[in-house]
Design a protein around this motif. Structure first.
Motif: not given
Length: 420
Positions: A290-292, A297-298, A304-305, A317-319
């Protein structure tokens, strides 16, 4: 032996292949008299399977495909009699060019689903009703049910639902990973600039779509919806609904899973949740994972938005995201049945089913492809589920809720549509 602990379905009608013809006749008769879903002897249905990437190859037929978690050969060996195969195109950015590409991909994938039947006429048939599924089983053929996930490629035209109904779609879910013009997703796509709750659940178009799908007799799938959209579908639909590939939030706190309140609401409306063999929703991810993900994301500035990523950055990003979550240990059959136990205890055996999500991240240790369904049945038996309970989980409840959606359709609407 097959999924229900019985022999796999016969090869095809009219061919004994050295078997006792009296026994085969009795087997077929036992299937043909199964007028009520609770009596769906020797039937096993998976209400959510995806096409493999190999389905895009010229000449693909779905008969034998070692790169896929589903093919007809292993379905026969494992005793699976039918599957809802999803006509699915992933959510993309909501612009005209991307939409046009998605619509072309949609048509190609629809062709691949139909090819399973068209290229294997001795082995498979298209099923447009529960009666078709039972008839297919009685004739020794696999029943292909076409479902639809993510209505984004349909644009704003409600008549597209009529078109795809004509093609054979009988189960439909509005969203996948990302909001669209119909509804909010339980997983807004930050990489596309989604804002959680941007539609307030269902949009006005989505609310109109619920009515259209009810009129057609299409079974609405509430998996993937935001909590608000889920509640609104249940409030608006005059037919029961299915969550064709969902797990339970009481065991794993994930927005993709159903809360106790949602399970209760599903039961109150006569619906069904198909507990899904998707590892991340059966076993909580570790704090390290979860932290990774949060750090990733950061790094990409996802919020959001926020601004949508470019196509290249989206793919990158997806990979990286899947590289991170792919390191988590996979859940097993015991974890899957833990979720079944939870749901059955909460809402009763008549409202729970099983699904795999094969070819789109689904599969657990012990049920890694369609040939291994018997391991799920063995675990259910070990925990004390009766033969009747197991029949309900593998097929009876899905057939019942599907029939209820058909029974709720508006015959006057169908007559009007036929005159267009």
């Amino acid at each position: 032996m097959g999924i229900n602990g019985r022999r796999p379905w016969p090869r095809f009608a009219g061919s004994n292949h050295g078997r006792n013809p009296v026994k085969i006749s009795l087997f077929v008769l036992s299937l043909s008299i199964a007028a009520a879903p609770a009596a769906a002897q020797s039937l096993a249905i998976d209400p959510h399977v995806d096409l493999p990437k190999s389905a895009a190859a010229p000449g693909w037929s779905g008969k034998t495909d070692p790169t896929s978690q589903f093919d007809l050969d292993r379905a026969r060996a494992g005793g699976l009699a039918a599957a809802a195969i999803a006509l699915f195109v992933p959510q993309g950015t909501r612009d005209a060019s991307t939409l046009a590409k998605a619509q072309a991909e949609l048509r190609a994938r629809d062709g691949a689903i139909h090819a399973i039947v068209e290229r294997n006429p001795a082995l498979a048939v298209f099923a447009r009703s529960p009666a078709d599924v039972r008839h297919a089983a009685a004739s020794g053929k696999f029943a292909v049910i076409e479902s639809f996930l993510n209505a984004w490629p349909l644009g704003n035209d409600l008549d597209q639902f009529d078109y795809w109904y004509g093609r054979g779609v009988r189960i439909l879910g509005f969203v996948h990973a990302g909001n669209n013009q119909f509804a909010d997703s339980s997983r807004p796509a930050l990489q596309f600039g989604d804002t959680p709750g941007e539609n307030g659940g269902l949009s006005p178009l989505g609310k109109a779509a619920v009515r259209r799908l009810n009129d057609l007799g299409v079974l609405i799938d509430v998996s993937q919806l935001s909590d608000a959209a889920f509640d609104q579908v249940l409030a608006l639909s005059r037919a029961p609904v299915i969550a064709s590939h969902s797990d339970v939030r009481g065991l794993v706190d994930n927005s993709r899973n159903l809360s106790d309140g949602q399970l209760d609401a599903l039961k109150a409306r006569g619906g069904v949740v198909a507990i899904n063999a998707f590892s991340a929703y059966l076993r909580a991810r570790s704090p390290e994972t979860l932290a990774a993900v949060a750090a990733l994301q950061r790094e990409y500035g996802l919020k959001p938005g926020g601004a949508a990523l470019s196509l290249g950055k989206q793919a990158e990003y997806d990979q990286r995201y899947h590289d991170i979550v792919g390191k988590e240990p996979r859940a097993g059959v015991a974890d899957l049945v833990n979720a079944v136990d939870y749901a059955v205890k909460r809402i009763g055996i008549d409202h729970v089913a099983l699904s795999s999500d094969f070819n789109h991240g689904g599969g657990v240790e012990g049920w890694a492809d369609v040939g291994e369904g018997g391991n799920v049945t063995a675990e259910l038996k070990r925990r004390g589920y009766s033969a009747g309970d197991i029949d309900k989980l593998w097929s009876g409840n899905v057939l019942r809720v599907w029939q209820a959606a058909l029974d709720a359709r508006d015959p006057a609407y169908r007559r009007a549509a036929s005159r267009r």
